[in-house]
Design an enzyme around this catalytic site. Structure first.
Site: not given
Ligand code: URA
Length: 426
Positions: A82, A161, A168, A183, A187
């Site tokens: 990620h 989320d 947000r 967050s 995931k």
């Protein structure tokens, strides 16, 4: 439980209990807690922070709001990467097939771009026929076949989320380490990968502009992964300058294909190999093949072609090209010392490569091509960047974003590509 009491605890700097965290996230998903109440709590968290125990429980509750996928039957170890997002960050494209070519499967659920950073799905969608939405069976078939997929996150992945991130985004509560870390990690953990490598970027084009905040985010995420049984390591990488030679959807696909063909810009190759080695190692070593060899011998390219075809894309189709281009030239001569990533990202976005709201569509052809990088000598009048778009009326706004972005003979030094490595705590 009363939501106002929960908000007051955090507003006054207290610690939320496990029961309060579980209840408030569940009640929010069910619509019992209203958006304005969750926004107040998110702002209190942004201002007051959360301790490690609270962050772990918050992440856990977001995972439990949906399903956790399980890839244990695919016959290969799994790993994923990620990135916290940057300009020209196309690394997933060469990386996933390279890692799969080394014997490790990559189940990647990914997102679309918002603001000045591009989205992996938007890039891949510039390949004619390619589709982002896969069902579970198609995902499993891609892992068992070519060894990797990149697909849109399904609704059942951390729905808490999904709802909270949208809130947000419009309430000024994105920039909080506990909220960002929980967050992202909710995931990634729900996606079912056994190991994870994080590319946490620092610099002008990154979420976290300074190294200290990027380091704090990386450490928080590595600890969260480990606490949930996902072997996690982070690389801290520099994002003062765009990655590679292009920023834009089809432009970045073309550059990724160059990397898979054994060429491409040196920084993209270096980071692809560094991240791929971490991913393969975190998954137990795979087949033993080195990722640099997989790029050199064509095996990563073979996987790429099968991956694209398996998701409906034509790997041989010509990529779309912009109808209009415009050169941005150097105003003087000297050594290029700064080429601002954020400014290039905003320019690409204004040319049509990115979206301002989730509902907006993006242009496959829009973007910015870089002809010079810091360290290069430039002469007055020569082209430093070329802007690409189908809509010439966008050039003025893109050029406006680039005012001051190109610095000659200056004193600012961009962060290095690889800043640090954050391993799991023993
Ligand atoms: N990306 C996410 O998925 N969540 C955040 O909070 C920030 C970036």
């Amino acid at each position: 439980m009363n939501v106002v009491d929960v908000i007051r605890v955090k507003r006054d700097g207290g610690v939320l209990s496990d029961a309060q965290i579980d209840w408030v996230l569940d009640a929010y998903v069910r619509g019992v807690v209203a958006d304005e109440q969750m926004a107040a709590l998110a702002m209190a968290i942004l201002l007051r922070g959360m301790g490690p125990g609270e962050i772990a429980r918050w992440t856990d509750a977001m995972i439990r709001s949906g399903e956790r996928m399980d890839w244990s039957g695919v016959g290969r170890p799994t790993t994923d990467k990620h990135s916290t997002g940057g300009v020209g960050d196309k690394l997933t494209l060469p990386l996933a097939p390279t890692v799969a070519a080394c014997g490790v499967a990559v189940p990647q659920l990914s997102g679309r771009g918002l603001g000045h950073t591009g989205g992996t799905l938007d890039k891949l969608e510039s390949i004619p026929g390619w589709r982002a939405v896969l069902d579970r069976d198609e995902m499993r078939a891609q892992l068992a076949g070519p060894g990797a997929f990149v697909a849109a996150a399904a609704d059942f992945i951390a729905p808490a989320d999904r709802k909270l991130y949208a809130l947000r985004d419009v309430t000024g509560t994105v920039e909080s380490v506990p909220l960002i870390a929980s967050s992202i990690m909710s995931k990634k953990i729900a996606e079912g990968t056994a190991s994870l490598v994080l590319d946490v970027k620092a610099g002008s084009g990154a979420f976290m502009r300074d190294v200290a905040s990027a380091r704090e985010l990386a450490r928080t995420m590595v600890d969260l992964g480990d606490a949930h049984g996902v072997r996690t390591v982070a690389l801290l990488t520099g994002m003062d300058v765009p990655l590679g030679g292009a920023s834009g959807n089809a432009l970045e696909v073309a550059e990724s294909v160059d990397v898979l063909a054994g060429g491409g810009p040196a920084d993209v190759v270096e980071l692809t190999v560094a991240l791929a080695r971490e991913m393969v190692a975190s998954a137990g070593g795979g087949s033993g093949k080195d990722p640099a060899d997989a790029l050199r011998d064509g095996s990563a390219m073979d996987v790429w072609r099968r991956m694209v075809a398996g998701q409906g894309g034509d790997p041989d189709a010509a990529l779309p090209v912009a109808r209009e281009t415009h050169d941005v030239t150097a105003s003087g001569s000297g050594v290029l010392t700064w080429l601002d990533a954020y400014a290039v990202g905003v320019a690409a976005w204004r040319l049509g490569a990115g979206r301002a709201r989730k509902e907006d569509s993006v242009s496959a052809v829009a973007g910015v091509v870089l002809h010079r990088r810091p360290g290069d000598v430039v002469r007055a009048g020569e082209s430093v960047l070329t802007l690409h778009t189908d809509d010439a009326s966008r050039f003025a706004a893109a050029e406006q974003a680039l005012v001051g972005a190109i610095e000659l003979d200056g004193t600012r030094e961009p962060l290095p590509l690889l800043v640090d490595r954050i391993p799991a705590t023993d």
